[in-house]
Structures are given as structure tokens and as C-alpha cells.
Scaffold this active site. Structure first.
Site, mmCIF file in Angstrom:
data_model
loop_
_atom_site.group_PDB
_atom_site.id
_atom_site.type_symbol
_atom_site.label_atom_id
_atom_site.label_comp_id
_atom_site.label_asym_id
_atom_site.label_seq_id
_atom_site.Cartn_x
_atom_site.Cartn_y
_atom_site.Cartn_z
ATOM 1 N N LEU A 29 0.937 -1.255 -0.078
ATOM 2 C CA LEU A 29 -0.040 0.003 0.169
ATOM 3 C C LEU A 29 0.854 1.334 -0.018
ATOM 4 C CD1 LEU A 29 -2.795 -0.836 2.552
ATOM 5 C CD2 LEU A 29 -2.517 -1.439 0.311
ATOM 6 N N GLY A 32 -2.000 6.442 -2.297
ATOM 7 C CA GLY A 32 -3.095 6.160 -3.668
ATOM 8 C C GLY A 32 -4.179 5.502 -2.601
ATOM 9 N N HIS A 33 -3.913 4.421 -2.176
ATOM 10 C CA HIS A 33 -4.655 3.361 -1.327
ATOM 11 C C HIS A 33 -5.068 4.343 -0.348
ATOM 12 C CE1 HIS A 33 -1.751 0.284 -3.387
ATOM 13 N NE2 HIS A 33 -3.166 0.070 -3.675
ATOM 14 N N GLU A 145 -8.279 6.195 -9.990
ATOM 15 C CA GLU A 145 -8.172 6.390 -11.466
ATOM 16 C C GLU A 145 -6.946 6.233 -12.129
ATOM 17 O OE1 GLU A 145 -9.778 10.508 -11.031
ATOM 18 O OE2 GLU A 145 -11.697 9.843 -11.667
ATOM 19 N N ASP A 147 -5.666 3.375 -12.423
ATOM 20 C CA ASP A 147 -6.082 2.129 -13.237
ATOM 21 C C ASP A 147 -7.744 2.474 -14.047
ATOM 22 O OD1 ASP A 147 -3.768 0.419 -12.491
ATOM 23 O OD2 ASP A 147 -4.791 0.574 -10.497
ATOM 24 N N GLN A 150 -9.394 -0.196 -15.557
ATOM 25 C CA GLN A 150 -9.796 -1.164 -14.431
ATOM 26 C C GLN A 150 -11.364 -0.623 -14.075
ATOM 27 O OE1 GLN A 150 -7.944 -3.369 -11.658
ATOM 28 N NE2 GLN A 150 -8.376 -1.663 -10.449
ATOM 29 N N SER A 182 2.201 3.912 -7.316
ATOM 30 C CA SER A 182 1.837 2.494 -7.631
ATOM 31 C C SER A 182 2.671 1.726 -6.782
ATOM 32 C CB SER A 182 2.266 2.418 -9.220
ATOM 33 O OG SER A 182 2.354 1.019 -9.721
HETATM 34 O O1 PAF Z 1 -6.357 -2.544 -8.609
HETATM 35 C C1 PAF Z 1 -6.086 -3.697 -7.837
HETATM 36 O O2 PAF Z 1 -5.080 -3.537 -7.039
HETATM 37 C C2 PAF Z 1 -6.360 -4.737 -8.240
HETATM 38 O O3 PAF Z 1 -6.731 -4.972 -9.712
HETATM 39 C C3 PAF Z 1 -7.646 -5.103 -7.369
HETATM 40 C C4 PAF Z 1 -8.865 -4.086 -7.739
HETATM 41 C C5 PAF Z 1 -7.602 -5.375 -5.752
HETATM 42 C C6 PAF Z 1 -8.226 -6.740 -7.927
HETATM 43 O O4 PAF Z 1 -7.374 -7.475 -7.712
#
Ligand code: PAF
Length: 278
Positions: A29, A32-33, A145, A147, A150, A182
Site C-alpha cells: 500500500l 494512493g490506497h 483513477e 487504473d 479497470q 503505484s
Molecule cells: O487494482 C488492484 O489492486 C486490483 O486490480 C484489484 C482491484 C484489487 C483486484 O485484484
């Protein structure tokens, strides 16, 4: 902060909670997280974070093997950010042998950029997200954002399955030199890390020139600019509309346009993006 490894125990604990916010992660982590956790803490009664390195979304075995794992540090960061619950399942907990993998059809948005360059990645990601949603049953789920594609695929998943979950985007958090945070940044050598600022520098220069040039000229400029950072090997750099990720050849200023980039620096693959027009 409660830590669960067992999905049934977690589901039971959450069953009487009214507004559950969920931040799925693969650990390692960073801020960003943390910003996603804080968004959830501000909006929800309970915030759940999962840490699970999902084998199904890695199209490259070495990438999975080398993916950073820093669980002790992650737990400290989560506690400090005000997270209430952490879910750290084993692979068998998420992928029991009796449950088969889903094959989703997300249409055009999964066929471009990351979808094209990482075959199977979005299907594997969507499988784990569906399983995690099923266990946590969140009201809100938070995705960064950085990703962006995703995020689009997850929104599509929620629509496809008709899930009562609001997907909340979190802005990209950057280092002082502009590099998007990241988990993979920690795998860069110090030389690679210095040159990695060229990704943001290039996106920014394109944004600043976007009133004056046509898309192809801008992309040619981007490729030239990236040559100042010889360790950066571009995989793709392209414009796309923010709503459907369709590639574009003319900059239509009446629609939201974004610039997307994927590069390799040594063994590390990084992605980034920037909004060019609202
Ligand atoms: O973005 C991520 O860390 C992963 O793609 C996720 C959303 C946790 C799914 O494994």
C-alpha cells in the site's frame, strides 16, 4: 482494526452493518490506497480493505512472483488511515476448487489498451472483484483513477450483474516529481525511478500543447519527448474518450478526452493517464 482471513467470519461480522465502504487492494500500500481508505472512512459507517494478490489477473508469471508483499507495513498504514476491517484471505478462500471462473463480456472497453496488452487480465480482475463483492457486500466501493480502464470495467461489471453497489473513483496521487503512485514503483532501481518522472512530464507536456496540435502530431511529440528518458520503453500512448475508451484520431472538444500511457522500465511495467479535456 479487525483482521479477518476467513470469508464466513467476515460476512457474519459485516451482516448488521448499514453503510459498508470497500477498498480492494493487492497490498504494497501507498498514499494512493490511503486516499481511497480516507474517502471511504468519510462516507461510510465501516471501511473494509482487502489485501489479496490475485493470481487470476496476472498474465505474466514473473510479474506475479515479483509483486511486492509488505503486509506488516500495510496493516500499520491502514490502522493510521482509520480503516476498520482488513480481509487477508488465502488463495483457496477466494478460489475454492468447486467454484468455476466466469467469462464476462465487457464489450469494446476491455479490448483496447490494457485489455489488448494483457490478455485475460480484466477477466481475472473481474472474477476476484465479483467474489470479494459477494463476501463484503459493500454499499460503496472505491477504485483509483490510475487504473482508469479497470474502473470502467468494474462499473460495467456492476451494471452487468445489477449489483446495488456505487463505484466511487479516487483521483491519482502523485509523488513530488509527478510519478503516479503505484505498488510497482518500489521495484524500480534508483536510476529507473529517476527516469520514471518522464511519464508524467510527457503527459503534462501533451496536455499543455493540446490546443495547438492534432492528435498524431501530439503523439509524435510524446514519443520524441520520451527519448529524453532512455530507460523508458513505451508500450502504448494514445488518446481515448473517457466515456467509452474509444481511440480517436481527431480531438473532439465537446467530449471528455484522456491520454493513456503504458511503459516498461527494466522489468517494471507502469501505466498512467491524464484528462486532456473535461
Ligand atoms: O487494482 C488492484 O489492486 C486490483 O486490480 C484489484 C482491484 C484489487 C483486484 O485484484
Amino acid at each position: 482494526m479487525r483482521v479477518f482471513k476467513d470469508k464466513l467470519a467476515l460476512s457474519a461480522f459485516l451482516s448488521d452493518k448499514s453503510k459498508v465502504g470497500f477498498v480492494p487492494t493487492m497490498g504494497a500500500l501507498h498514499n494512493g490506497h490511503v486516499s481511497l481508505i480516507k474517502l471511504s472512512v468519510n462516507q461510510c459507517q465501516v471501511t473494509v480493505c482487502s489485501i489479496f494478490v490475485n493470481p487470476a489477473q496476472f498474465n505474466d508469471k514473473n510479474d506475479l512472483l515479483n509483486y511486492p508483499r509488505t503486509t506488516e507495513k500495510d496493516l500499520t498504514l491502514l490502522e493510521e488511515a482509520g480503516c476498520d476491517v482488513v480481509f487477508i484471505p488465502e488463495v483457496e478462500e477466494i478460489y475454492p476448487p468447486n467454484l468455476s471462473m466466469q467469462n464476462y463480456d465487457f464489450g469494446a472497453i476491455e479490448k483496447v489498451m490494457e485489455g489488448e496488452h494483457r490478455p485475460g487480465h480484466f477477466n481475472g480482475m473481474a472474477n476476484v472483484v465479483q467474489r470479494l463483492f459477494d463476501i463484503v457486500k459493500p454499499n460503496l466501493a472505491f477504485f483509483g483513477e490510475k487504473d482508469f480502464q479497470q474502473l470502467c470495467v468494474v462499473k460495467q461489471l456492476v451494471k452487468l450483474l445489477d449489483l446495488p453497489i456505487t463505484i466511487v473513483p479516487g483521483a491519482i496521487i502523485r509523488e513530488d516529481d509527478g510519478l503516479a503512485m503505484s505498488s510497482r514503483n518500489m521495484l524500480l532501481t534508483s536510476l529507473e525511478r529517476t527516469q520514471a518522472s518522464g511519464i508524467y512530464n510527457t503527459l503534462l507536456q501533451i496536455k499543455n500543447r493540446s490546443n495547438t496540435s492534432n492528435p498524431q502530431e501530439l503523439l509524435d511529440f510524446a514519443v520524441e519527448n520520451l527519448k529524453k528518458y532512455p530507460l523508458i520503453k513505451p508500450e502504448y500512448i494514445q488518446f481515448a474518450y473517457a466515456d467509452n475508451l474509444e481511440n480517436l484520431t481527431v480531438l473532439d472538444k465537446s467530449r471528455s478526452v484522456m491520454l493513456f500511457i503504458a511503459v516498461k522500465l527494466g522489468k517494471v511495467r507502469l501505466i498512467d493517464n491524464m484528462l486532456i479535456y473535461e
